[in-house]
Design a protein around this motif. Sequence first.
Motif, PDB file in Angstrom:
ATOM      1  N   HIS A 108      39.749  51.511  49.504  1.00  0.00           N
ATOM      2  CA  HIS A 108      40.998  50.836  49.157  1.00  0.00           C
ATOM      3  C   HIS A 108      41.606  51.401  47.873  1.00  0.00           C
ATOM      4  N   ASP A 109      41.019  51.088  46.722  1.00  0.00           N
ATOM      5  CA  ASP A 109      41.581  51.497  45.437  1.00  0.00           C
ATOM      6  C   ASP A 109      40.448  51.483  44.415  1.00  0.00           C
ATOM      7  N   LEU A 110      39.856  52.647  44.191  1.00  0.00           N
ATOM      8  CA  LEU A 110      38.676  52.721  43.332  1.00  0.00           C
ATOM      9  C   LEU A 110      38.984  52.270  41.913  1.00  0.00           C
ATOM     10  N   GLN A 111      40.106  52.702  41.383  1.00  0.00           N
ATOM     11  CA  GLN A 111      40.403  52.355  39.992  1.00  0.00           C
ATOM     12  C   GLN A 111      40.676  50.869  39.828  1.00  0.00           C
ATOM     13  N   ALA A 112      41.334  50.248  40.803  1.00  0.00           N
ATOM     14  CA  ALA A 112      41.521  48.795  40.747  1.00  0.00           C
ATOM     15  C   ALA A 112      40.180  48.094  40.876  1.00  0.00           C
ATOM     16  N   GLY A 113      39.309  48.645  41.676  1.00  0.00           N
ATOM     17  CA  GLY A 113      37.984  48.060  41.798  1.00  0.00           C
ATOM     18  C   GLY A 113      37.240  48.075  40.481  1.00  0.00           C
ATOM     19  N   LEU A 145      35.432  44.573  39.269  1.00  0.00           N
ATOM     20  CA  LEU A 145      34.085  44.536  38.703  1.00  0.00           C
ATOM     21  C   LEU A 145      33.979  43.596  37.501  1.00  0.00           C
ATOM     22  N   PRO A 146      34.973  43.544  36.599  1.00  0.00           N
ATOM     23  CA  PRO A 146      34.891  42.542  35.534  1.00  0.00           C
ATOM     24  C   PRO A 146      34.860  41.103  36.053  1.00  0.00           C
ATOM     25  N   CYS A 174      31.450  53.714  39.462  1.00  0.00           N
ATOM     26  CA  CYS A 174      31.227  52.271  39.364  1.00  0.00           C
ATOM     27  C   CYS A 174      29.982  51.955  38.535  1.00  0.00           C
ATOM     28  N   VAL A 175      28.916  52.718  38.759  1.00  0.00           N
ATOM     29  CA  VAL A 175      27.670  52.479  38.028  1.00  0.00           C
ATOM     30  C   VAL A 175      27.870  52.684  36.533  1.00  0.00           C
ATOM     31  N   ASP A 176      28.657  53.673  36.174  1.00  0.00           N
ATOM     32  CA  ASP A 176      28.897  53.950  34.757  1.00  0.00           C
ATOM     33  C   ASP A 176      29.896  52.986  34.125  1.00  0.00           C
ATOM     34  N   ALA A 177      30.706  52.318  34.958  1.00  0.00           N
ATOM     35  CA  ALA A 177      31.779  51.481  34.433  1.00  0.00           C
ATOM     36  C   ALA A 177      31.378  50.028  34.242  1.00  0.00           C
TER      37      ALA A 177
END
Length: 320
Positions: A146-151, A156-157, A184-187
């Motif tokens: 879908h949208d990795l950056q929005a995820g 995630l927050p 995602c793991v790093d964020a």
Amino acid sequence: MNSLDSSLDLDPRRLGKLGFGGAGIGNLYRSIPDGEALATVLAAWDAGIRYFDTAPHYGLGLSEQRLGAVLRDKPRDEFVVSTKVGRLLEANPGGGQDPEGFDVPATTRRVWDFSEKGIRRSIEDSLERLGLGHVDIAYLHDPDVHDLQAGISEALPVLERLRSEGVVKAIGVGINSAEAALECVDAADLDLLMLAGRYTLLEQPGVPLLDRCVERSTGVVSVGAYNSGLLARPDVSEDAHYNYQQAPPDVLARARRLATICRDFGVELPTAALQFPLRHPAVVNVTAGATSPEQVSMNAARMEETVPEELWEALERVGR
């Protein structure tokens, strides 16, 4: 939305080596009767499986309904259940059949929603379908699709807040792309990563990701160990699938080479495929789907078989 004791972090060891994946009982590719679906979940319980994964995406909620019909009668502290957020189910007056591979009527449709309101509603809706007071794990589902950056920046927050509030015990991401998973793991402070098909006997592009998960203390739940069915039988058939499509000739040839090596050591290809992911220290569980009690029993038996170290060494040489 019920709150848990926020001090009760989920110990990944509670997942066990083998988990039950709920896509099949959501009528993935073909319809199975309710009785067969419920018997399949019961077979998983009887086989000692105590980790069950599902999602609203699976059969437009059917998987959650069927899973909950069995689990709600079991002692709640004896099993772990995960579901996913990111897709809401909305009414679909147009009807028809589900266009995304599940053999169910499309009385609802999937709507992407990574907002806090959408994620909180998604969990509430899942609890209603499951008939449970809480889920243990919430995964963000397919942010790479879908949208990795929005995820990363939005969803995630929200999951981190839900964990701190005690709504869920653990959070993670369910994903196919190893590269997106690494972002995602790093964020975020993820407890778990559900990785599909990127660390299997056939292919291991996820090794750098898994190494990073060890550094970040993020447990990995491996799914897709059979690579869409390619490694699911002792003999690789000409019409075998890979990545949900007809396997190309070079992939068929590689899978057959793996099957031959396994056979030389008295081990069937699916047994090696199912056990292989657990050889990496990041992997805490292998979750496999099933659509019949017989498939569940076979998976459970394969997970307990003894595989000689010499076979792993031979397979590693082929991999190199």
